[in-house]
Structures are given as C-alpha cells and as structure tokens.
Design an enzyme around this catalytic site. Structure first.
Site, PDB file in Angstrom:
ATOM      1  CE  LYS A   1      -4.539   0.936   0.497  1.00  0.00           C
ATOM      2  NZ  LYS A   1      -5.676   0.029   0.247  1.00  0.00           N
TER       3      LYS A   1
HETATM    4  N1  GLU Z   1      -7.449   0.129  -2.986  1.00  0.00           N
HETATM    5  C1  GLU Z   1      -8.211  -1.063  -3.227  1.00  0.00           C
HETATM    6  C2  GLU Z   1      -8.247  -1.947  -2.002  1.00  0.00           C
HETATM    7  O1  GLU Z   1      -8.096  -1.482  -0.894  1.00  0.00           O
HETATM    8  C3  GLU Z   1      -7.772  -1.792  -4.504  1.00  0.00           C
HETATM    9  C4  GLU Z   1      -6.333  -2.207  -4.548  1.00  0.00           C
HETATM   10  C5  GLU Z   1      -5.895  -2.767  -5.908  1.00  0.00           C
HETATM   11  O2  GLU Z   1      -6.699  -2.804  -6.831  1.00  0.00           O
HETATM   12  O3  GLU Z   1      -4.735  -3.136  -5.994  1.00  0.00           O
HETATM   13  O4  GLU Z   1      -8.492  -3.124  -2.085  1.00  0.00           O
END
Ligand code: GLU
Length: 424
Positions: free
Chosen positions: A114
């Site tokens: 992240k």
């Molecule tokens: N931000 C989204 C989540 O928390 C998607 C992450 C992604 O598609 O890699 O799952």
C-alpha cells in the site's frame, strides 16, 4: 526471539493495533504453520519518501509519501495509493497488511502492499496534483514495477492519477509499462468493470450474506457511510435489488430519509456538492445520529476505525458489510458478535476491486481485453467461491467470518512462506 518493531507504537484501536489483534485471533487455527506467524506481524519493506514540488504561487512545498510492501510470499505486492491529510506510516502498514490477507483470501497470485501521501488533494490545483503524483511515483520507482509491486487507486486517487503514475514509471524505464499500475483509464490498458468492481463485490457478498440470514433485500433498509466509488456503487446495486437507502454520510454531513433516498438524484448531486446538497430529498442530521438510524444493513465505506464500541452498541443493523478497509475496531467486533450482528469483513467484502485489478493486469500482459460481461461473471464467481469457503471454515470452527477469512488466507500465505523457506 523477536524484537518488537521500533518505528511504530500501535494502540488497541489504531489501524496497525487492530490488524495485530486480528492476526492474534487466528493463531489457534493455524496448526503447525503458527510457527511462521511472526512474518505477518512486520512489513517486509517500508519506504518513506520526500515529495517536494513547486506550487502554482512559486513556493516550494514538501509532502511525505510512503510505500509499504507487507508480504510478497505469494507474488508481487499489490495495493492502492491513498492521498489524505491524515495518512501515516502506521496506517499504510496496516492497509498493506490487509492487502496481503485480502489477495490471499480470494486466492489472487499477489502479496500485499500500500502507498500514501500525506496531502489534502482538495487543496491542490490539477497541475500541483500531477506534480505530486509524478514526483512520488519517481521516488517509489525503485521498489515498484509490473512484476514487483503494482499500485492502484484508493481513497482520493483515480484513473487519471494512475495514468500519470504509469507515464512517469514508463518514462523512467524507457518504454510503456501498462502493467505497473491498475485502475487505469480504458485507453491506457484499463479494464472494463474496474471502476464499479469494489462496490459490486460489496453487493455480491452482501446479497449472499442476506440470503443466508434469511433477510429479504426487497424493502431492506440500508445505511451507507462514505459515498465515493465504493459506497455509492454498492448503494445503487442494492437499490436496484429493491432495498431502501435510508441514510448516507460523507465528508459534508449526513442525510436521512426513512422512505429511501432517491439515488438517481442523490448520486449526481453528491459528486459536486456532497450528500447534504440533496436537502430536498431528505433531512440533514448531526453526524453521530447516523449510527442509530433504524436499518437492517450498515455499510461502512469510508475510513478505518469508524465502528467504535459505542457505535457498535447503538446500531440496529443485523448485517455489516465492510466496504472500507479496517472500519471496525476489535472491541466493537466483539460487541457486534455478542449482539448477533453478522460482519462480512473488509478482507473479503471489498476484495472486488483488487480482483478486477488482477484481471486488468492479466489483460495488459496478454494484450487481449475481455468484455464487461466476462469480467463481471468472473468477478462474481471468485467472490462467491471465496465467501462460501470462508463461511464453511467459520461454521466448522464456530468462529467469526473475519477470523475464518484470516484462517483461509493465512494458511495460503504461510504455506507459501514455509515452502519457499528462509533465505539464506
Ligand atoms: N485500494 C483497493 C483496495 O483497498 C484496490 C487495490 C488494488 O486494486 O490493488 O483493495
């Protein structure tokens, strides 16, 4: 013997503290794999970067950016990038760890990562936003890549920001690397169905949970916190299925209507004026009142730590669908369980987004793009299979859906860890 991490000081309800206690709860169900559990309690790698840009008025501003790769035992890191004034390293660590659990829970060949920048994007011009995005991408360019770590949208980031990230990375490596980010615009290797995928996954898992509870969606009353890409799409799908959206809260306030808010009007107004812009269609009430609105289903689809002990006591919902990441603190989880409220946890409920991100990545590498029906059929199948497996695990051990999701996911992650072995 393991030392504690020295660079975080989690509290019981902070995001990393919440995550650690969720991991502790799964240990009794891991058998001999529990030997490896410490690996989940620390990120593999965390990068803090300075993001300096020249503002439109000629001044120089510095923002703090992060990219945390929590675990890559099962594949490249995967997870969004969030732009928010309250982002911290500790929060990004927790969000990266939840990605590790999420990708394993739906069995995608990814680890968890992240990113985030501590910035309020609403205070930046479009040009400043582009500069922040590009400089951040360049700074984290040493650890991201189509085969190492693939960012995506999250809170306050979108397809345009992904296009800038893709372009910046591509310029730095001297080619066009569409697979370095997902959630891109359609012209740039994006996938049909990606924008609505997270909300759709919330709906698909929620519909199945309601069916198992014997709750009829027709006439069911739903309260939604957060009306962005996740909350508004889920609300629309539930309304199409006959449910009534009786309360919505966003950063502008809370609007309620016991007869159901008219989403065909609320959704477009909310994009420009926020939900309180729809005064004509409901009553604006104090934010704390949102938690006691009479409802059957509660969908937290905003930020972490929203369902506190006090709010868990107040809610009248029978079913909580976690569209957000980490919305329920551990003590509130216990209160909801005692009160017989079923929680479909974030790490399965909102996994639709990363699932279609995976489809996008696969399509980018094969340069062959699927139609939207194919995407949605595959998405629904993956979500349903994962949920059913988790439900069986919960029934078998008589544990919550959250702990069952962790049991299924951690077994996959720690098996991979064990089979790979420790290097050197
Ligand atoms: N931000 C989204 C989540 O928390 C998607 C992450 C992604 O598609 O890699 O799952």
């Amino acid at each position: 013997m393991s030392e504690k991490l020295s660079f975080v000081n989690p509290t019981a309800n902070s995001p990393w503290g919440t995550y650690l206690s969720q991991v502790d709860r799964v240990v009794p169900y891991l058998g001999p794999l529990a030997r490896w559990v410490e690996t989940l309690k620390r990120p593999k790698r965390a990068l803090i970067v300075d993001v300096p840009i020249e503002m439109d008025d000629g001044s120089i501003a510095h923002f703090e950016g992060y990219r945390v790769q929590h675990n890559m035992s099962r594949g490249p890191g995967k997870g969004g990038v969030r732009f928010h004034p309250d982002v911290t390293l500790e929060e990004v660590m927790a969000l990266s760890a939840w990605m590790t659990i999420k990708t394993a829970a739906v069995n995608l060949p990814y680890g968890g990562a992240k990113g985030g920048i501590r910035v309020d994007p609403k205070k930046l011009s479009l040009q400043e936003l582009e500069k922040v995005t590009r400089r951040y991408t360049s700074e984290i360019g040493i650890i991201i890549g189509p085969h190492t770590d693939i960012p995506a949208p999250d809170v306050n980031t979108n397809a345009q920001i992904m296009a800038w990230m893709m372009d910046t990375y591509s310029m730095n490596v001297g080619g066009t690397a569409t697979g370095v980010v997902t959630g891109k615009p359609l012209h740039l290797g994006g996938s049909l169905g990606r924008v609505k995928a997270t909300g759709r996954g919330v709906f698909v898992t929620g519909r199945e949970a309601a069916r198992r509870l014997g709750m009829d969606l027709r006439g069911a009353r739903i309260a939604v916190q957060g009306f962005g890409n996740v909350g508004s799409v889920a609300a629309e799908l539930f309304a199409e299925a006959g449910a009534k959206i009786v309360a919505v809260q966003d950063h502008t306030g809370t609007i309620v209507n016991p007869n159901g808010l008219d989403l065909t009007k609320l959704v477009p107004i909310s994009r420009t004026d926020g939900v309180v812009g729809f005064k004509a269609g409901g009553d604006v009430v104090p934010n704390e009142d949102f938690w006691e609105v009479a409802c059957d289903i509660l969908i937290p689809a905003a930020l972490e730590g929203q369902i506190t002990a006090e709010r868990a006591q107040k809610t009248t919902a029978k079913l909580v669908l976690e569209g957000a990441n980490g919305p329920t603190v551990p003590v509130a989880d216990d209160i909801l369980a005692e009160r017989g409220v079923l929680v479909v946890p974030d790490v399965i409920c909102n996994a639709g987004g990363v699932t279609v991100s995976y489809f996008e990545w696969v399509q980018d590498f094969s340069s062959f793009f699927w139609d939207e029906d194919e995407i949605n059929v595959r998405l629904d199948r993956i979500m349903m299979n994962a949920l059913n497996q988790i439900w069986d695990t919960a029934d078998k051990h008589k544990i919550s859906l959250r702990t069952a999701t962790y049991a299924v996911a951690c077994e996959r992650i720690l098996m991979a860890r064990q089979e790979r072995g420790l290097y050197p």
